[in-house]
Design a protein around this motif. Structure first.
Motif, short mmCIF file in Angstrom:
data_model
loop_
_atom_site.label_atom_id
_atom_site.label_comp_id
_atom_site.label_asym_id
_atom_site.label_seq_id
_atom_site.Cartn_x
_atom_site.Cartn_y
_atom_site.Cartn_z
N MET A 125 9.94 -23.73 -50.83
CA MET A 125 8.82 -24.45 -51.55
C MET A 125 7.35 -24.49 -50.40
O MET A 125 6.36 -25.13 -50.84
CB MET A 125 9.13 -25.98 -51.70
N ALA A 126 7.64 -24.20 -49.26
CA ALA A 126 6.52 -24.19 -48.47
C ALA A 126 5.67 -22.97 -48.34
O ALA A 126 6.18 -22.17 -49.29
CB ALA A 126 7.32 -24.27 -46.97
N PRO A 127 4.15 -22.96 -48.04
CA PRO A 127 3.56 -22.07 -47.88
C PRO A 127 4.25 -20.68 -47.34
O PRO A 127 4.92 -20.56 -46.76
CB PRO A 127 2.44 -22.28 -47.02
N ASP B 61 15.60 -26.19 -38.93
CA ASP B 61 15.16 -27.26 -40.01
C ASP B 61 14.35 -28.31 -39.15
O ASP B 61 14.74 -28.71 -38.05
CB ASP B 61 16.33 -27.98 -40.62
N PRO B 62 13.20 -28.67 -39.77
CA PRO B 62 12.44 -29.77 -39.16
C PRO B 62 13.05 -31.26 -38.96
O PRO B 62 12.67 -32.24 -38.32
CB PRO B 62 11.27 -30.13 -40.26
N ARG B 63 14.48 -31.19 -39.64
CA ARG B 63 15.26 -32.58 -39.46
C ARG B 63 16.60 -32.10 -38.92
O ARG B 63 17.06 -30.93 -39.52
CB ARG B 63 15.11 -33.20 -40.77
N ALA C 63 5.83 -28.79 -46.44
CA ALA C 63 4.95 -28.39 -45.32
C ALA C 63 3.41 -28.78 -46.03
O ALA C 63 2.29 -28.12 -45.55
CB ALA C 63 4.89 -27.00 -45.07
N ILE C 64 3.29 -29.80 -46.45
CA ILE C 64 1.92 -30.08 -46.78
C ILE C 64 1.18 -30.92 -45.96
O ILE C 64 1.79 -31.97 -45.40
CB ILE C 64 2.10 -31.17 -48.39
N PRO C 65 -0.14 -30.73 -45.65
CA PRO C 65 -0.91 -31.41 -44.54
C PRO C 65 -1.09 -32.74 -45.04
O PRO C 65 -1.69 -32.94 -46.22
CB PRO C 65 -1.96 -30.53 -44.59
N PRO D 267 7.40 -28.00 -40.13
CA PRO D 267 7.53 -27.60 -41.57
C PRO D 267 6.63 -26.31 -41.69
O PRO D 267 5.49 -26.44 -41.12
CB PRO D 267 7.49 -28.72 -42.53
N GLY D 268 6.97 -25.43 -42.48
CA GLY D 268 6.14 -24.32 -42.94
C GLY D 268 6.03 -23.18 -41.65
O GLY D 268 5.18 -22.25 -42.06
#
Length: 731
Positions: free
Chosen positions: A303-305, A203-205, A703-705, A221-222
């Protein structure tokens, strides 16, 4: 005052409660019931705040009709149905049945007597335009099973597992479908760890769940498909797969080996931002040191790419390690309310459901069951032509708030000839509706624990509750199902409910519909009703049977379309700290976040919750704040290639540098939002014109830039830390 037992309907665990009522049967307080068979006294803060939710000032107490000036006026329920039915008849006559659509959210899906009504109503009309939250949540799970295949017996239950691998799963907060026991999750986690369960969290967190982990990987993320491919690479390289299971049940191991061959540990570590030794430890613990228990994903990866690819690879980990129940093993939860199935130790070959049957006019997407893809809902409304949606029922979902690409969604809703919102509150969708049909809330109606989700329980459990609370004085509220039954009767339609044709000459009751739902239970419905706490129905155990003689279906772990996407992901150029998206460069990735206090857009209207969470904060690592020259409490602007939102910063050392973590479901209508009052809607950062996953049209919702700009003071970023390019991979 009197106290009665019931269960909460805010989310899927249906926690057992003790509800105190006043002399008018209005809710005074709610607390967890320690005698509950499943949750043993657990209840979340949202559940405790039920009295405030039921008496919220924005609760709608009678049907409303939109007036020409945009205001709303009270209308009788029967008159509202008459007018809606007349408008539907006109639309269907002019444009055909596909001009009518419906969307179901949690308020529908958690209502046992009504959840089947929207698809039944649309089916009777002859429309395919049925959408739910599933296809903007975790529909990748269906895509993975549809391409890999299905084992005809359950996965290893928690009590009989020695390991769990969680990608973006935080069951201690989200209480979601995460292949974990959701009932009293902290207690279940502690009990499982005490008996020796090993836990791997990715996890990113560093989440609440990650605090219990034996191995914790914190990627950007992603990068979940990268990490999953790396784990498979190590397992196959070391020979830790279940060779006998794979030989008997997997058709294409060589194709899998070829596809993951480039995902060597050093590449994965550099690209994902993790340590190669930790990746190896995770693979060894999952596949070599432990033998029972599988991997799962949550909403972050889903929900990520490349969400379908991530889910496919995580399910492939389960397949190659044989993490399924085998012949002779007892099925922990064979179900109560659904028909019991025969479980066999065999594979059903990849069904790829979406490749046959109805295809959407937008993008040519197929169906998942009876559902269309919610990522194209706005286009189905806005795009002229045959099949354009002109009338829409929103049932238990605040579409104008929770859907990605909010401006586009609002524009679509505003363009409808008929929008009916079936919801208790004057929310963003209600404000755009032609009719608002408010309904009774959880404790005000009879109900069953949700039959669609009963497989998530660790044991075969089911429970009935009567309506224990009276609707507010002076209100005109109905049970949700009455709306769709009443409309169907007016239109001369035959409703088929849970596979049973309803008598359209005589209006059913809520209990009669629940009795249909419970007709497969091992006890009569009246007996189930008499059981105050419900029951665990384990008197007729089910065991996994042998495969059918001559059965030859196999898993396909690396079909051609997955292999193509694997190669595409590997060839991507990734520059952490300088992400390129549609010709723009961004410094961070935004990750979705779940909170205990709210559920999507719900519960923002509760004073105690707003005191704890006045708006949705942007969480960043303290080093990020230093790099940006800002402090906790400052305002920032978060900008993607689709839009911008403001947010107040909170320091959070559990979030990895390079990431901003924020929750969705806040804000109001786009041009009316005041952050101090409403928070920000992350849907403004998302486009549904592009970045849709194939097959399920899943938008890029995590994972939105993004770029981050201080709003309170124009300070240039400091050198180093989160703003520098951390690593570059060009392949």
């Amino acid at each position: 005052m009197r106290e009665v037992k019931s269960f909460c309907r805010f989310c899927m665990p249906f926690c057992g409660t003790k509800v105190t009522l006043d002399d008018n049967d209005q809710i005074v307080s709610v607390k967890g019931d320690r005698e509950d068979l499943m949750t043993s006294g657990y209840i979340c803060f949202k559940g405790v705040q039920a009295p405030a939710s039921f008496s919220a000032p924005d609760r709608v107490l009678y049907p409303l009709k939109r007036q020409p000036d945009g205001t709303f006026a009270r209308i009788g329920f029967e008159q509202a149905l008459d007018e809606i039915a007349a408008k539907l008849r006109e639309i269907i006559q002019q444009h055909g049945p596909e001009a009518v659509g419906g969307y179901r959210g949690a308020g529908s899906l958690l209502n046992a007597s009504a959840t089947s009504m929207v698809p039944a109503f649309l089916g009777a009309i002859g429309s395919h335009k049925h959408f739910t939250t599933y296809t903007i949540d975790q529909s990748a799970k269906s895509i993975a099973l549809g391409r890999i295949g299905l084992w005809n017996a359950p996965r290893h239950p928690l009590h009989d597992s020695d390991v769990r691998l969680m990608f973006g799963v935080n069951p201690l907060v989200s209480l979601a479908t995460s292949y974990f026991d959701m009932t009293n999750p902290t207690k279940r986690m502690k009990d499982a760890r005490a008996r020796g369960l090993k836990l791997i969290v990715i996890d990113p967190r560093r989440t609440e769940t990650a605090n219990y982990a034996d191995v914790f990987l914190q990627p950007y993320p992603g990068e979940d498909p990268t990490v999953a491919a790396g784990l498979i690479h190590i397992i196959l390289r070391e020979g830790w797969e279940d060779k006998a299971f794979c030989a008997a049940n997997v058709a294409d191991m060589d194709a899998l080996r070829s596809a993951v061959a480039p995902y060597v540990p050093d590449y994965v570590a550099k690209r994902a931002g993790i340590d190669a030794d930790d990746l190896y430890r995770a693979a060894r613990l999952f596949a070599h040191e432990c033998k029972r228990g599988g991997g799962s994903t949550g909403t972050g990866p889903s929900m990520a790419p490349h969400s379908n690819l991530t889910e496919h690879l995580v399910e492939t980990l389960n397949v190659i390690c044989g993490r399924f129940m085998r012949e002779g093993e007892k099925v922990a939860n064979p179900g109560v309310l659904r028909p019991r199935q025969t479980h066999r130790a065999q594979v059903t070959a990849a069904p790829r459901w979406w490749e046959s049957g109805y295809k959407s006019r937008i993008g040519g997407f197929g169906m998942l069951g009876d559902e269309m893809m919610s990522g194209i809902l706005s286009d189905e409304i806005l795009e002229p032509g045959d099949g354009q949606v002109r009338a829409l029922f929103a049932h238990g979902s605040n579409l104008a708030n929770i859907m990605p690409d909010q401006r586009k969604m609002v524009r679509a809703l505003q363009s409808l000839e008929l929008l009916v919102n079936v919801d208790p509150y004057m929310n963003e969708t209600s404000r755009l509706a032609h009719y608002i049909l408010p309904t009774k809330m959880g404790y005000e109606r009879e109900d069953l624990t949700m039959f669609f989700y009963e497989s998530l329980y660790a044991e075969p459990y089911a429970r009935y509750t009567p309506a224990i609370s009276a609707p507010p004085p002076g209100s005109e509220l109905v049970d949700d199902w009455e709306i769709f039954w009443g409309l169907a009767k007016r239109l001369g339609l035959q409703l088929t409910y849970d596979g049973v044709p309803l008598d359209m000459s005589s209006q059913p009751t809520t209990d009669s519909l629940l009795a249909l739902v419970a007709r497969h239970a091992p006890v009569q419905f009246e007996e189930l009703k008499a059981m105050e706490l419900g029951g665990i129905f384990d008197v007729d155990p089910i065991h996994v049977q042998a495969a059918e003689p001559g059965h030859s279906d196999r898993f396909t772990v690396m079909p051609a379309d997955v292999a193509v996407e694997m190669a595409q992901v590997y060839r991507q150029t990734v520059s952490h700290g300088a992400y390129v998206s549609h010709g723009q460069v961004f410094t961070h990735r935004l990750a979705t976040r779940r909170l205990r206090d709210v559920q999507n857009s719900c519960h923002r209207n509760v004073p105690a919750i707003r005191q704890r969470m006045p708006y949705n904060y942007a969480y960043l690592h303290p080093d990020e704040l230093a790099a940006l020259g800002i402090e906790e409490g400052d305002r920032i602007e978060i900008t993607s290639d689709a839009g911008s939102i403001p947010a107040e910063v909170k320091a959070d050392n559990t979030v990895r540098p390079g990431v901003v973590s924020i929750t969705h479901g806040w804000g109001t209508l786009p041009d009316e939002t005041d952050y101090q009052r409403d928070g920000s809607n992350t849907g403004l950062l998302i486009s549904t014109d592009r970045d849709l996953d194939p097959i399920n049209a899943m938008p890029r919702m995590s994972a939105i830039p993004v770029n981050i700009r201080p709003l309170d003071k124009p300070v240039m970023p400091k050198a180093g830390n989160g703003q520098q390019i951390l690593s570059t991979i060009t392949l």
